[in-house]
Scaffold this motif. Structure first.
Motif, PDB file in Angstrom:
ATOM      1  N   THR A 298       0.827  -1.213   0.000  1.00 44.57           N
ATOM      2  CA  THR A 298       0.000   0.000   0.000  1.00 44.57           C
ATOM      3  C   THR A 298       0.864   1.267   0.000  1.00 44.57           C
ATOM      4  O   THR A 298       0.430   2.315  -0.436  1.00 44.57           O
ATOM      5  N   HIS A 299       2.099   1.152   0.494  1.00 44.60           N
ATOM      6  CA  HIS A 299       2.996   2.328   0.543  1.00 44.60           C
ATOM      7  C   HIS A 299       3.893   2.418  -0.695  1.00 44.60           C
ATOM      8  O   HIS A 299       4.589   3.419  -0.873  1.00 44.60           O
ATOM      9  N   ASN A 300       3.905   1.340  -1.516  1.00 45.55           N
ATOM     10  CA  ASN A 300       4.816   1.315  -2.677  1.00 45.55           C
ATOM     11  C   ASN A 300       4.129   0.693  -3.894  1.00 45.55           C
ATOM     12  O   ASN A 300       4.686  -0.179  -4.549  1.00 45.55           O
ATOM     13  N   VAL A 301       2.914   1.114  -4.197  1.00 40.81           N
ATOM     14  CA  VAL A 301       2.131   0.436  -5.241  1.00 40.81           C
ATOM     15  C   VAL A 301       2.858   0.431  -6.587  1.00 40.81           C
ATOM     16  O   VAL A 301       2.948  -0.618  -7.248  1.00 40.81           O
ATOM     17  N   GLU A 302       3.380   1.574  -6.982  1.00 38.77           N
ATOM     18  CA  GLU A 302       4.033   1.654  -8.306  1.00 38.77           C
ATOM     19  C   GLU A 302       5.264   0.751  -8.375  1.00 38.77           C
ATOM     20  O   GLU A 302       5.489   0.058  -9.372  1.00 38.77           O
ATOM     21  N   LEU A 303       6.044   0.760  -7.307  1.00 42.46           N
ATOM     22  CA  LEU A 303       7.245  -0.092  -7.250  1.00 42.46           C
ATOM     23  C   LEU A 303       6.858  -1.568  -7.328  1.00 42.46           C
ATOM     24  O   LEU A 303       7.463  -2.342  -8.085  1.00 42.46           O
ATOM     25  N   PHE A 304       5.843  -1.955  -6.550  1.00 41.82           N
ATOM     26  CA  PHE A 304       5.414  -3.356  -6.537  1.00 41.82           C
ATOM     27  C   PHE A 304       4.886  -3.768  -7.919  1.00 41.82           C
ATOM     28  O   PHE A 304       5.199  -4.848  -8.420  1.00 41.82           O
ATOM     29  N   ASN A 305       4.065  -2.903  -8.538  1.00 44.54           N
ATOM     30  CA  ASN A 305       3.496  -3.242  -9.849  1.00 44.54           C
ATOM     31  C   ASN A 305       4.589  -3.354 -10.912  1.00 44.54           C
ATOM     32  O   ASN A 305       4.573  -4.268 -11.743  1.00 44.54           O
ATOM     33  N   ALA A 306       5.556  -2.428 -10.875  1.00 45.09           N
ATOM     34  CA  ALA A 306       6.643  -2.445 -11.863  1.00 45.09           C
ATOM     35  C   ALA A 306       7.525  -3.682 -11.665  1.00 45.09           C
ATOM     36  O   ALA A 306       7.914  -4.349 -12.636  1.00 45.09           O
ATOM     37  N   SER A 307       7.829  -4.000 -10.407  1.00 42.69           N
ATOM     38  CA  SER A 307       8.691  -5.164 -10.130  1.00 42.69           C
ATOM     39  C   SER A 307       7.988  -6.461 -10.495  1.00 42.69           C
ATOM     40  O   SER A 307       8.619  -7.402 -10.992  1.00 42.69           O
ATOM     41  N   GLN A 308       6.680  -6.508 -10.259  1.00 43.55           N
ATOM     42  CA  GLN A 308       5.916  -7.727 -10.550  1.00 43.55           C
ATOM     43  C   GLN A 308       5.975  -8.078 -12.043  1.00 43.55           C
ATOM     44  O   GLN A 308       5.948  -9.250 -12.410  1.00 43.55           O
ATOM     45  N   LEU A 309       6.082  -7.047 -12.895  1.00 46.04           N
ATOM     46  CA  LEU A 309       6.152  -7.286 -14.344  1.00 46.04           C
ATOM     47  C   LEU A 309       7.387  -8.094 -14.732  1.00 46.04           C
ATOM     48  O   LEU A 309       7.429  -8.712 -15.800  1.00 46.04           O
ATOM     49  N   GLU A 310       8.411  -8.076 -13.863  1.00 47.04           N
ATOM     50  CA  GLU A 310       9.650  -8.809 -14.165  1.00 47.04           C
ATOM     51  C   GLU A 310       9.570 -10.287 -13.788  1.00 47.04           C
ATOM     52  O   GLU A 310      10.499 -11.047 -14.048  1.00 47.04           O
TER      53      GLU A 310
ATOM     54  N   ASP B  21       8.307 -14.241 -13.843  1.00 51.71           N
ATOM     55  CA  ASP B  21       7.938 -15.214 -14.872  1.00 51.71           C
ATOM     56  C   ASP B  21       6.595 -15.838 -14.473  1.00 51.71           C
ATOM     57  O   ASP B  21       6.538 -16.815 -13.734  1.00 51.71           O
ATOM     58  N   ARG B  22       5.512 -15.220 -14.968  1.00 52.59           N
ATOM     59  CA  ARG B  22       4.169 -15.642 -14.564  1.00 52.59           C
ATOM     60  C   ARG B  22       3.852 -17.060 -15.047  1.00 52.59           C
ATOM     61  O   ARG B  22       3.159 -17.819 -14.372  1.00 52.59           O
TER      62      ARG B  22
ATOM     63  N   VAL C  50      -2.617 -19.406  -2.381  1.00 52.80           N
ATOM     64  CA  VAL C  50      -2.766 -17.984  -2.017  1.00 52.80           C
ATOM     65  C   VAL C  50      -1.550 -17.189  -2.496  1.00 52.80           C
ATOM     66  O   VAL C  50      -1.684 -16.079  -3.027  1.00 52.80           O
ATOM     67  N   LEU C  51      -0.361 -17.774  -2.344  1.00 49.67           N
ATOM     68  CA  LEU C  51       0.890 -17.063  -2.686  1.00 49.67           C
ATOM     69  C   LEU C  51       0.959 -16.705  -4.171  1.00 49.67           C
ATOM     70  O   LEU C  51       1.348 -15.593  -4.537  1.00 49.67           O
ATOM     71  N   PHE C  52       0.546 -17.631  -5.031  1.00 50.06           N
ATOM     72  CA  PHE C  52       0.671 -17.402  -6.480  1.00 50.06           C
ATOM     73  C   PHE C  52      -0.102 -16.160  -6.965  1.00 50.06           C
ATOM     74  O   PHE C  52       0.499 -15.256  -7.558  1.00 50.06           O
ATOM     75  N   PRO C  53      -1.417 -16.068  -6.712  1.00 46.28           N
ATOM     76  CA  PRO C  53      -2.102 -14.847  -7.170  1.00 46.28           C
ATOM     77  C   PRO C  53      -1.609 -13.595  -6.464  1.00 46.28           C
ATOM     78  O   PRO C  53      -1.518 -12.525  -7.077  1.00 46.28           O
ATOM     79  N   LEU C  54      -1.265 -13.714  -5.171  1.00 44.71           N
ATOM     80  CA  LEU C  54      -0.836 -12.533  -4.411  1.00 44.71           C
ATOM     81  C   LEU C  54       0.427 -11.914  -4.995  1.00 44.71           C
ATOM     82  O   LEU C  54       0.501 -10.698  -5.211  1.00 44.71           O
ATOM     83  N   ILE C  55       1.442 -12.745  -5.272  1.00 43.71           N
ATOM     84  CA  ILE C  55       2.742 -12.216  -5.714  1.00 43.71           C
ATOM     85  C   ILE C  55       2.801 -12.060  -7.239  1.00 43.71           C
ATOM     86  O   ILE C  55       3.381 -11.087  -7.736  1.00 43.71           O
ATOM     87  N   TYR C  56       2.215 -13.008  -7.970  1.00 41.21           N
ATOM     88  CA  TYR C  56       2.395 -13.027  -9.428  1.00 41.21           C
ATOM     89  C   TYR C  56       1.285 -12.316 -10.215  1.00 41.21           C
ATOM     90  O   TYR C  56       1.501 -11.895 -11.345  1.00 41.21           O
ATOM     91  N   ILE C  57       0.073 -12.283  -9.649  1.00 39.28           N
ATOM     92  CA  ILE C  57      -1.078 -11.860 -10.447  1.00 39.28           C
ATOM     93  C   ILE C  57      -1.640 -10.492 -10.052  1.00 39.28           C
ATOM     94  O   ILE C  57      -1.787  -9.605 -10.906  1.00 39.28           O
ATOM     95  N   LEU C  58      -1.966 -10.333  -8.778  1.00 36.49           N
ATOM     96  CA  LEU C  58      -2.700  -9.130  -8.351  1.00 36.49           C
ATOM     97  C   LEU C  58      -1.837  -7.880  -8.461  1.00 36.49           C
ATOM     98  O   LEU C  58      -0.720  -7.858  -7.976  1.00 36.49           O
ATOM     99  N   ASN C  59      -2.380  -6.841  -9.089  1.00 35.77           N
ATOM    100  CA  ASN C  59      -1.688  -5.554  -9.141  1.00 35.77           C
ATOM    101  C   ASN C  59      -2.694  -4.415  -9.232  1.00 35.77           C
ATOM    102  O   ASN C  59      -3.885  -4.638  -9.257  1.00 35.77           O
TER     103      ASN C  59
END
Lengths: 82, 201
Positions: free
Chosen positions: B50-62, B64-65, B192-201
């Protein structure tokens, strides 16, 4: 087909739907609800059927289901308020 | 004979009927402790985001989904194989039980290989736990879960060996259910871990 095979196929289908939603670029709040709903259903299948907690005496089923509901609910809250 | 019949009836009871907890009670307390720890980590990730949404979304793109999705399929399939193993021992088929457990371990092994490939790609790209908060969670949670998959495989291996040697039968298979419960917990956490880290943004 055994019940377990059907449940396994349901889990695979829900996983495919989750990945598909991410690729389809559905708006974030809609995707959030759908992905978490799919995760809740998947978790319930694992807890009730694979772990065989459905029908177990005592609070065990509700403790594990409660964990899932609480974690997914708070994840939804955190993402909605980000 | 009556005791064996009761065990058999309780094992195959319809879901509407009340029945005993499958496996060893101590394992269920261990599972609850594990779920609590993973739950805290999941929520720490969600609220740190919640404090770093842009950073988390940008990093998540890297990430391997596809690798994450294949790993989900592997763990779900491994869990299904374990369900089949429990079903086999209920029907007194100890060798078939061991075969299904070995198949589940193979799924776990493939998961570990894919995860190692995924992690090594990140390290080669210069990404590590101190790169940013997102990758701290991604690598930390991923490694923590990775260790649980290894422990799950060790437990399944021990149960498979005992089943192969005839240590379980239709009247006494609590050990198989205990190992199964732990493996399903490892699967549940990844679900739970898979959608949380790899999918949700």
């Amino acid at each position: 087909m055994t019940a377990a095979t059907f449940q396994w196929l349901a889990l695979l289908t829900l996983t495919a739907l989750t990945v598909g939603l991410a690729k389809a670029g559905v708006s974030s709040s809609t995707a959030l609800i759908l992905v978490l709903l799919a995760t809740l259903i998947k978790g319930r299948i694992v807890i009730d059927r694979f772990m065989a907690l459905q029908g177990v005496s005592g609070p065990w089923r509700w403790i594990v289901l409660g964990w899932l509901l609480l974690v997914l609910g708070l994840i939804a809250f955190a993402f909605q308020h980000a | 004979m009556e005791a064996a019949l009761n065990v058999s009836l309780s094992a195959s009871a319809p879901h509407g009927d009340r029945h005993d907890l499958p496996g060893d009670l101590a394992m269920w307390f261990f599972i609850l402790a594990e779920l609590l720890v993973f739950g805290v980590f999941f929520l720490a990730y969600a609220f740190a985001r919640t404090h770093n949404v842009e950073l988390f979304n940008a990093s998540q793109l890297e990430l391997d989904r596809l690798s994450g999705a294949i790993n989900t399929v592997l763990l779900i399939t491994g869990s299904y194989f374990v369900v089949r193993a429990v079903d086999q021992i209920r029907h007194n088929h100890a060798r078939a039980c061991a075969h299904w457990l070995i198949a589940a371990m193979a799924c776990g092994g493939a998961f570990l290989v894919l995860k190692l490939i995924e992690f090594s790609a990140k390290f080669e790209a210069g990404i590590n736990m101190s790169t940013n908060t997102f990758f701290m969670f991604y690598l930390g949670l991923g490694f923590f879960h990775f260790m649980h998959v290894i422990l799950g495989m060790v437990i399944l291996g021990a149960v498979a060996l005992k089943a192969w040697r005839g240590g379980y039968h239709a009247g006494a298979y609590s050990g198989v259910e205990t190992g199964a419960a732990y493996w399903h917990m490892v699967d549940l956490v990844w679900i739970v871990l898979f959608p949380l880290i790899y999918i949700l943004n």
